[in-house]
Every structure is written in structure tokens, then in C-alpha cells.
Design a protein around this motif. Structure first.
Motif, PDB file in Angstrom:
ATOM      1  N   LYS A  32       2.252   7.978  -9.955  1.00 24.70           N
ATOM      2  CA  LYS A  32       3.472   7.272  -9.220  1.00 24.70           C
ATOM      3  C   LYS A  32       4.610   7.051 -10.256  1.00 24.70           C
ATOM      4  O   LYS A  32       5.553   7.035 -10.012  1.00 24.70           O
ATOM      5  N   ARG A  80      -0.716   8.383   5.038  1.00 25.36           N
ATOM      6  CA  ARG A  80      -0.775   8.234   3.731  1.00 25.36           C
ATOM      7  C   ARG A  80      -0.029   6.887   2.993  1.00 25.36           C
ATOM      8  O   ARG A  80      -0.570   6.122   2.142  1.00 25.36           O
ATOM      9  N   ASP A  81       0.956   6.325   3.833  1.00 21.84           N
ATOM     10  CA  ASP A  81       1.778   5.363   3.428  1.00 21.84           C
ATOM     11  C   ASP A  81       0.778   3.881   3.771  1.00 21.84           C
ATOM     12  O   ASP A  81       1.142   2.967   3.606  1.00 21.84           O
ATOM     13  N   ARG A  82       0.002   3.955   4.637  1.00 23.34           N
ATOM     14  CA  ARG A  82      -0.794   2.996   4.951  1.00 23.34           C
ATOM     15  C   ARG A  82      -2.019   2.756   4.035  1.00 23.34           C
ATOM     16  O   ARG A  82      -2.783   1.776   4.499  1.00 23.34           O
ATOM     17  N   THR A 127       0.747  -1.128   0.026  1.00 25.67           N
ATOM     18  CA  THR A 127       0.060  -0.123   0.126  1.00 25.67           C
ATOM     19  C   THR A 127       0.989   1.474   0.045  1.00 25.67           C
ATOM     20  O   THR A 127       1.936   1.115   0.286  1.00 25.67           O
ATOM     21  N   GLY A 128       0.143   2.296  -0.183  1.00 21.91           N
ATOM     22  CA  GLY A 128       0.680   3.707  -0.230  1.00 21.91           C
ATOM     23  C   GLY A 128       1.703   4.126  -1.267  1.00 21.91           C
ATOM     24  O   GLY A 128       2.301   3.053  -1.958  1.00 21.91           O
ATOM     25  N   PRO A 129       2.160   5.177  -1.250  1.00 27.01           N
ATOM     26  CA  PRO A 129       1.655   6.299  -0.807  1.00 27.01           C
ATOM     27  C   PRO A 129       0.213   6.347  -1.426  1.00 27.01           C
ATOM     28  O   PRO A 129       0.007   6.293  -2.713  1.00 27.01           O
ATOM     29  N   GLY A 164      -0.463  13.144   6.185  1.00 29.75           N
ATOM     30  CA  GLY A 164       0.734  12.713   5.881  1.00 29.75           C
ATOM     31  C   GLY A 164       1.221  11.191   6.982  1.00 29.75           C
ATOM     32  O   GLY A 164       1.996  10.470   6.418  1.00 29.75           O
ATOM     33  N   ASP A 167      -4.170   2.924   0.094  1.00 25.12           N
ATOM     34  CA  ASP A 167      -3.894   3.215  -1.271  1.00 25.12           C
ATOM     35  C   ASP A 167      -4.593   4.245  -1.973  1.00 25.12           C
ATOM     36  O   ASP A 167      -4.319   5.107  -2.612  1.00 25.12           O
ATOM     37  N   THR A 221      -3.418   7.949  -3.045  1.00 27.11           N
ATOM     38  CA  THR A 221      -3.700   8.945  -3.898  1.00 27.11           C
ATOM     39  C   THR A 221      -4.958   9.716  -3.031  1.00 27.11           C
ATOM     40  O   THR A 221      -5.951   8.921  -2.619  1.00 27.11           O
TER      41      THR A 221
END
Length: 346
Positions: A340, A197-199, A76-78, A194, A201, A80
Motif C-alpha cells: 500500500k 476487494r474494497d470490503r 478496510t480494503g483494498p 474486484g 483487508d 491483499t
């Protein structure tokens, strides 16, 4: 030495790294413990309603170092970030957010977070939660933005584990005042997102029916904009103001912000007025070089979804307009992919 108690957030993290639904985790635990846990019990653990048994915590922690065969890890992430806006109410903004979130999670297998940016708590209610209770618990977007509540402590799991939600309530009505009193207050939402966000999709922002500071904050944080509009003159007349706000944000804060398109909603092809306004809407889209998606037809299933606290497409996958939501989903995923790829080249 006694092992520390597992928190709901820790449990959710362990579950999501394996791409398991709450039902899937319950099934896995039942196979290994010979008990009869269910989705509701997992939800209570994750939301802090019930304490997680020590043996369950130990089992999950032991397996966290190596993921069992057949259970894929998350990629997942970062995320959209899509903001859904129109300064007129009643244009199915929230219905668009909730049903799109459901499709992204259920069909595209994406990890999705909905952030309710409206003091009316429409998305919160639509996903089966009760805003006054969440206000009392301090688990709303207001507390995250202005009372230093960690966003991870405010996320609740809904829709049988498919959709995570940052709830909202009436306290967010003070958002414009709070933002105005902060240095760079309109960037606060971007900063908060923020942290997660990396957790995810995809993060979907459901905005209030006005172009106030909380909506501008959402535009500052977003990658894409979706503009739902029903076939009524007042709804269509508000679109130029949205486009002006988007352009201003692009020029000053967020140059990568793009408009995904216009989504016609509540369309009844039997009404001559709706047909005429659809032509007007198509003209606005063409004049501004925007894509217009197929219309979401007016149907009682969308009201039934709100009453049930569930996405309409979960109740009826073939509901009128389902194909339009799927087209929006595909367009969003394609935009995310291109974004991406551009970032990787840069």
C-alpha cells in the motif's frame, strides 16, 4: 408507506461497517429492543434462512446514517490477496488457509474473506458448511464465475461471524473447461474479486492440488503466494513447477505477484525422515531466495478442527504450530503494508 424488507447482505454490510461480530450485533440489538437474540439468529438473518424483523431493520437503518458512539467504523480494503498452493494434496493447504484466516480476524482484527477454489470443497467443509446444499442453492464459486451469480449473494458467514466464505462444490470440477471456453477466462476470478476487494483487508484463496486453469486464475488475481509443503519428497519435488508458474504469471499478467514463503507442515521432529526432508526443503528455499517459515507440527488438533467445522486455533489457541501461523500472519500484514505504501507513492 411500508418500508422494504432488509436483505441479509444489507444487514451484513451494516454490521461490518461497525466492525461488529454477529455476537456483538446481537448484544447491541438486545440492549435496544430488550429481546434475546443470539449469534445463530443473526447468522440465519444474514444467510437468508430467517426473515429480518421489520423493527430490527428500521432500527439498524435509522442508526446507519450516524454511527453510535463507541462503535468504530470499518477501515478496510483494498484487500491483499494471498493464494495458497501446492500441486500435491495432503499438505495442509486448507488448514493453513482456515487457521490463518482465523488469526487475521480474531487477533489482528482484519476483515477476511476465504474463497474456496477447490472442487472438493475442503475449506467449505472445514468452516462448517455443507457443499451439496450450497450447490442446490447456487451459492458457490462455480455459479459466481460461470453462471453470473453476484459474488455478494454467494458469501456466507462462518466461524461465529469472524470469517466470510465463498463456498465451493463439485461443480467447480468443470472450471478448466469453462475457463478455456471464455475469452480471457483466466482473468475472470480477478474480475469477480474486484467487486469485493474494497470490503476486505485480506482475501485468502484455497486452491486445488494441481496447477490447472483455476489455480493460474488465482495467481493472476493474487498479490502474494504461500506454499505449504509437508516433509515428503513428492511434495518438495512439486515446488519448482509452482515457481515456474509464478514466474510466468509475473512476466505476462501480474508483475506485482510475490512469494511470501514456504510453510513446512505436518512436521514430526521424532522422525528422522522428516528431519532429512526439512533440510531438503530449506535447500529449495535457499536456492530460490525464498523465506521458510517455522514448521507446523503434526498434531491431532488439526484433524479435530476439521471434524468440528472450526479452525484448530479457535479450539486451542496454543496448538502446536500456532507460533508459525502467527509468523505467517505478521509477514503477510507487513507485505500488505509495504504494498500500500508503494501504491501511494506511485
Amino acid at each position: 408507506m411500508t418500508e422494504r424488507t432488509m436483505t441479509g447482505e444489507e444487514l451484513k454490510t451494516l454490521r461490518t461497517t461497525r466492525k461488529l461480530s454477529q455476537d456483538g450485533l446481537a448484544k447491541l440489538l438486545n440492549e435496544q429492543t430488550k429481546r434475546s437474540y443470539d449469534r445463530a439468529k443473526v447468522s440465519k438473518w444474514e444467510n437468508g434462512v430467517d426473515r429480518i424483523p421489520d423493527d430490527v431493520a428500521a432500527l439498524l437503518r435509522e442508526s446507519s446514517a450516524t454511527v453510535p458512539t463507541g462503535i468504530p467504523t470499518a477501515s478496510t480494503g483494498p484487500a491483499t490477496i494471498l493464494v495458497v498452493i501446492n500441486q500435491k494434496g495432503g499438505v495442509q493447504k486448507t488448514g493453513s488457509v482456515v487457521n490463518l484466516a482465523y488469526l487475521l480476524s480474531h487477533k489482528a482484527k482484519k476483515k477476511v474473506l476465504v474463497v474456496d477454489c477447490d472442487a472438493q470443497g475442503s475449506a467449505t467443509i472445514h468452516l462448517g458448511m455443507y457443499p451439496p446444499d450450497l450447490e442446490i442453492e447456487g451459492k458457490t464459486l462455480f455459479h459466481v464465475l460461470f453462471r453470473k451469480k453476484p459474488i455478494l449473494e454467494s458469501i456466507v458467514t462462518t466461524c461465529d461471524g469472524l470469517i466470510d466464505l465463498v463456498p465451493s462444490g463439485i461443480s467447480l470440477a468443470k472450471a478448466d473447461t469453462e475457463i478455456g471456453a471464455m475469452t480471457n477466462g483466466e482473468l475472470r476470478l480477478n474480475t469477480v474479486l474486484g467487486a469485493v476487494r474494497d470490503r476486505y483487508d485480506v482475501i485468502l484463496l484455497d486452491c486445488p492440488p494441481h496447477l490447472g486453469k483455476i489455480t493460474i486464475s488465482a495467481l493472476n488475481a493474487a498479490n502474494q503466494v504461500l506454499i505449504p509443503s509437508n516433509p515428503e519428497m513428492l511434495s518438495i519435488m512439486g515446488i519448482p513447477a509452482i515457481l515456474e508458474s509464478v514466474e510466468e504469471v509475473q512476466q505476462t499478467v501480474n508483475p506485482d505477484l510475490s512469494i511470501l514463503g514456504i510453510l513446512p507442515t505436518r512436521y514430526d521432529q521424532r522422525r528422522s525422515q522428516d528431519k532429512a526432508r526439512m533440510q531438503d526443503l530449506a535447500g529449495v528455499a535457499a536456492d530460490n531466495g525464498l523465506h521458510m517459515f517455522p514448521p507446523i507440527k503434526n498434531a491431532v488438533i488439526y484433524v479435530e478442527g476439521v471434524n468440528a467445522g472450526q479452525p484448530a486455533l479457535k479450539l486451542d489457541p496454543n496448538a502446536p504450530g500456532a507460533e508459525a501461523f502467527e509468523e505467517v500472519m505478521e509477514a503477510l500484514l507487513e507485505a500488505a503494508k509495504q504494498g500500500k505504501e508503494t501504491a501511494n507513492v506511485a
